[in-house]
Scaffold this motif. Sequence first.
Motif, PDB file in Angstrom:
ATOM      1  N   MET A   1       0.847  -1.193   0.000  1.00  0.00           N
ATOM      2  CA  MET A   1       0.000   0.000   0.000  1.00  0.00           C
ATOM      3  C   MET A   1       0.885   1.247   0.000  1.00  0.00           C
ATOM      4  O   MET A   1       2.097   1.169   0.253  1.00  0.00           O
ATOM      5  CB  MET A   1      -0.958   0.010   1.202  1.00  0.00           C
ATOM      6  N   HIS A   2       0.281   2.370  -0.284  1.00  0.00           N
ATOM      7  CA  HIS A   2       0.999   3.650  -0.296  1.00  0.00           C
ATOM      8  C   HIS A   2       1.634   3.886   1.070  1.00  0.00           C
ATOM      9  O   HIS A   2       1.045   3.574   2.105  1.00  0.00           O
ATOM     10  CB  HIS A   2       0.020   4.779  -0.652  1.00  0.00           C
ATOM     11  N   SER A   3       2.835   4.444   1.087  1.00  0.00           N
ATOM     12  CA  SER A   3       3.582   4.614   2.346  1.00  0.00           C
ATOM     13  C   SER A   3       2.841   5.491   3.366  1.00  0.00           C
ATOM     14  O   SER A   3       2.909   5.225   4.575  1.00  0.00           O
ATOM     15  CB  SER A   3       4.977   5.168   2.077  1.00  0.00           C
ATOM     16  N   ASP A   4       2.142   6.527   2.910  1.00  0.00           N
ATOM     17  CA  ASP A   4       1.373   7.359   3.854  1.00  0.00           C
ATOM     18  C   ASP A   4       0.271   6.548   4.517  1.00  0.00           C
ATOM     19  O   ASP A   4       0.000   6.693   5.709  1.00  0.00           O
ATOM     20  CB  ASP A   4       0.747   8.565   3.146  1.00  0.00           C
ATOM     21  N   LEU A   5      -0.355   5.683   3.743  1.00  0.00           N
ATOM     22  CA  LEU A   5      -1.400   4.835   4.295  1.00  0.00           C
ATOM     23  C   LEU A   5      -0.799   3.799   5.238  1.00  0.00           C
ATOM     24  O   LEU A   5      -1.369   3.516   6.293  1.00  0.00           O
ATOM     25  CB  LEU A   5      -2.183   4.159   3.165  1.00  0.00           C
TER      26      LEU A   5
ATOM     27  N   ASP B   1      -7.725   5.485   4.115  1.00  0.00           N
ATOM     28  CA  ASP B   1      -7.308   5.964   2.802  1.00  0.00           C
ATOM     29  C   ASP B   1      -8.181   7.132   2.342  1.00  0.00           C
ATOM     30  O   ASP B   1      -7.691   8.119   1.775  1.00  0.00           O
ATOM     31  CB  ASP B   1      -7.360   4.820   1.788  1.00  0.00           C
ATOM     32  N   GLU B   2      -9.470   7.046   2.612  1.00  0.00           N
ATOM     33  CA  GLU B   2     -10.379   8.143   2.257  1.00  0.00           C
ATOM     34  C   GLU B   2     -10.066   9.397   3.073  1.00  0.00           C
ATOM     35  O   GLU B   2     -10.136  10.514   2.548  1.00  0.00           O
ATOM     36  CB  GLU B   2     -11.828   7.698   2.455  1.00  0.00           C
ATOM     37  N   GLU B   3      -9.709   9.225   4.336  1.00  0.00           N
ATOM     38  CA  GLU B   3      -9.289  10.364   5.166  1.00  0.00           C
ATOM     39  C   GLU B   3      -8.046  11.021   4.588  1.00  0.00           C
ATOM     40  O   GLU B   3      -7.942  12.241   4.531  1.00  0.00           O
ATOM     41  CB  GLU B   3      -9.007   9.922   6.599  1.00  0.00           C
ATOM     42  N   LEU B   4      -7.096  10.203   4.155  1.00  0.00           N
ATOM     43  CA  LEU B   4      -5.871  10.735   3.533  1.00  0.00           C
ATOM     44  C   LEU B   4      -6.197  11.523   2.267  1.00  0.00           C
ATOM     45  O   LEU B   4      -5.585  12.561   2.007  1.00  0.00           O
ATOM     46  CB  LEU B   4      -4.906   9.596   3.178  1.00  0.00           C
ATOM     47  N   ALA B   5      -7.117  11.020   1.496  1.00  0.00           N
ATOM     48  CA  ALA B   5      -7.492  11.697   0.235  1.00  0.00           C
ATOM     49  C   ALA B   5      -8.128  13.046   0.510  1.00  0.00           C
ATOM     50  O   ALA B   5      -7.978  13.972  -0.301  1.00  0.00           O
ATOM     51  CB  ALA B   5      -8.456  10.814  -0.560  1.00  0.00           C
TER      52      ALA B   5
ATOM     53  N   ARG C   1      -0.424   5.355   8.596  1.00  0.00           N
ATOM     54  CA  ARG C   1      -1.711   5.478   9.299  1.00  0.00           C
ATOM     55  C   ARG C   1      -2.174   4.138   9.843  1.00  0.00           C
ATOM     56  O   ARG C   1      -2.695   4.065  10.950  1.00  0.00           O
ATOM     57  CB  ARG C   1      -2.782   6.063   8.382  1.00  0.00           C
ATOM     58  N   VAL C   2      -2.017   3.104   9.052  1.00  0.00           N
ATOM     59  CA  VAL C   2      -2.409   1.765   9.503  1.00  0.00           C
ATOM     60  C   VAL C   2      -1.574   1.368  10.722  1.00  0.00           C
ATOM     61  O   VAL C   2      -2.104   0.852  11.709  1.00  0.00           O
ATOM     62  CB  VAL C   2      -2.263   0.733   8.364  1.00  0.00           C
TER      63      VAL C   2
END
Length: 102
Positions: free
Chosen positions: A66-70, A96-100, A73-74
């Motif tokens: 998954m994307h490193s930012d996600l 992921d939606e929060e990140l977006a 968060r995980v």
Amino acid sequence: MKFQKFALPCNWQPKVWDSILASFQEGMSFANWSIYIQNLNAQLKNTGSEHALTDLAIKAHFELHMHSDLQRRVDMRKLKGTMELAEWVAEVTKLDEELAED
């Protein structure tokens, strides 16, 4: 199994398996990527393929690709526990939606 023999190309199972293992979230939403990967894996499971991944292996793949930012968060939310795959995917999708939105 007859359908596989006559309708699918030779060695399609390892190719699907390779597609799963080579995939990264990159520019996709986690929801879309996870659905894509789970659908590919379902093709393998539904045909009794030895290449089908377990839910635990799919989850590990998601965590690693998954994307490193996600990923951060995980990790912060400690979602790596004993959640079932569907519940875990739903929680990660929310993150992921929060990140977006940020």
